[in-house]
Design a protein around this motif. Structure first.
Motif, PDB file in Angstrom:
ATOM      1  N   UNK A  44       0.982  -1.635  -0.311  1.00 35.34           N
ATOM      2  CA  UNK A  44       0.051   0.279  -0.480  1.00 35.34           C
ATOM      3  C   UNK A  44       0.935   1.138  -0.009  1.00 35.34           C
ATOM      4  N   UNK A  45       0.336   1.871  -0.708  1.00 35.20           N
ATOM      5  CA  UNK A  45       1.408   3.784  -0.615  1.00 35.20           C
ATOM      6  C   UNK A  45       0.521   4.666  -0.577  1.00 35.20           C
ATOM      7  N   UNK A  46       0.913   5.696   0.504  1.00 35.68           N
ATOM      8  CA  UNK A  46      -0.183   5.919   1.360  1.00 35.68           C
ATOM      9  C   UNK A  46       1.444   7.457   2.031  1.00 35.68           C
ATOM     10  N   UNK A  47       0.517   8.097   1.824  1.00 28.89           N
ATOM     11  CA  UNK A  47       1.220   9.497   2.611  1.00 28.89           C
ATOM     12  C   UNK A  47       1.811   9.064   4.076  1.00 28.89           C
ATOM     13  N   UNK A  48       2.540  10.376   4.608  1.00 24.82           N
ATOM     14  CA  UNK A  48       2.387   9.965   5.617  1.00 24.82           C
ATOM     15  C   UNK A  48       1.130  10.284   7.276  1.00 24.82           C
ATOM     16  N   UNK A  49       0.846  11.229   6.023  1.00 20.76           N
ATOM     17  CA  UNK A  49      -0.266  11.814   7.596  1.00 20.76           C
ATOM     18  C   UNK A  49      -1.327  11.060   7.583  1.00 20.76           C
ATOM     19  N   UNK A  50      -1.919  10.102   6.223  1.00 22.15           N
ATOM     20  CA  UNK A  50      -2.502   8.771   5.649  1.00 22.15           C
ATOM     21  C   UNK A  50      -2.348   7.230   6.555  1.00 22.15           C
ATOM     22  N   UNK A  51      -0.840   7.283   7.034  1.00 21.21           N
ATOM     23  CA  UNK A  51       0.040   6.576   7.813  1.00 21.21           C
ATOM     24  C   UNK A  51      -0.956   6.338   9.169  1.00 21.21           C
ATOM     25  N   UNK A  52      -0.652   7.588   9.391  1.00 21.27           N
ATOM     26  CA  UNK A  52      -1.095   8.057  10.854  1.00 21.27           C
ATOM     27  C   UNK A  52      -2.083   7.037  11.131  1.00 21.27           C
ATOM     28  N   UNK A  53      -3.320   7.991  10.034  1.00 19.86           N
ATOM     29  CA  UNK A  53      -4.738   7.815   9.708  1.00 19.86           C
ATOM     30  C   UNK A  53      -5.261   6.468   9.871  1.00 19.86           C
ATOM     31  N   UNK A  54      -4.391   5.565   9.312  1.00 22.07           N
ATOM     32  CA  UNK A  54      -5.053   4.361   8.660  1.00 22.07           C
ATOM     33  C   UNK A  54      -4.937   3.423  10.402  1.00 22.07           C
ATOM     34  N   UNK A  55      -3.372   3.446  10.487  1.00 23.90           N
ATOM     35  CA  UNK A  55      -3.217   2.475  11.160  1.00 23.90           C
ATOM     36  C   UNK A  55      -2.866   3.065  12.333  1.00 23.90           C
ATOM     37  N   UNK A  56      -3.433   4.261  12.966  1.00 22.43           N
ATOM     38  CA  UNK A  56      -2.728   4.811  14.528  1.00 22.43           C
ATOM     39  C   UNK A  56      -3.128   4.137  15.153  1.00 22.43           C
TER      40      UNK A  56
END
Length: 186
Positions: free
Chosen positions: A152-164
């Motif tokens: 999965x390719x995400x931005x750093x912000x998306x990573x924090x949100x999705x995998x919090x």
């Protein structure tokens, strides 16, 4: 390969569980349910690993929780061997080079929980990553390691949100040097 060196399947499972994700803590009954093995076989291996200093234990209520001893002199070597066994080292080498402005790479899913699996869940964070090239590298890495890689390719912000609130294991991070230029860090 690892099975011919370490003949105890239970010991391999325990090493994978505790040494791939060092934040993993578990107790006997939970491991019994997770591995689907007898508590006696697991207890014997836990005691051996604890006696060797590879695992530490702490009591919480009536449960004895085990975790990897990261201060053990062989910790880094065992961790490296397990990464090679799983194929994470090949993934890091293949995917983190030449894919664009990669910021970090994470393992999620079963491996982040310390469980062996035939599927490696990989999350790449960054801007303007070459997805076609990543897909090509993932296919090559899959052939080399004999495991399926879901990425999965995400931005750093998306990573924090999705995998919090989900387990994740940082396996690679870009670092900036003193001049603000990117240098690789593993």
């Amino acid at each position: 390969m690892l099975h011919s060196i370490i003949t105890s399947k239970t010991r391999i499972k325990l090493l994978l569980k505790f040494f791939l994700n060092t934040r993993t803590k578990s107790y006997l009954r939970h491991l019994e349910q997770e591995f689907g093995e007898s508590s006696n076989a697991i207890r014997v291996e836990l005691n051996r690993l604890e006696a060797a200093g590879l695992l530490t234990a702490e009591m919480s209520g009536n449960r004895k929780y085990f975790s990897a001893n990261t201060a053990h002199p062989l910790f880094d070597d065992i961790n490296s061997i397990l990464k090679k066994f799983v194929g994470i080292d090949q993934i890091i080498e293949r995917i983190t080079s030449k894919v664009g402005d990669l910021e970090a790479a994470f393992i999620t899913g079963d491996f982040a929980k310390g469980r062996d699996s035939q599927i490696i869940d990989l999350v790449l964070t960054g801007e303007n990553l070459d997805r076609k090239y990543i897909h090509k590298l993932v296919e090559k890495a899959e052939n080399m390691i004999g495991r399926k890689i879901r990425y999965l390719v995400l931005t750093a912000e998306q990573m924090v949100e999705v995998f919090k609130d989900k387990p994740r294991l940082l396996i690679w991070k870009a670092d900036l040097d003193e001049e603000g230029e990117k240098r690789d860090e593993q």
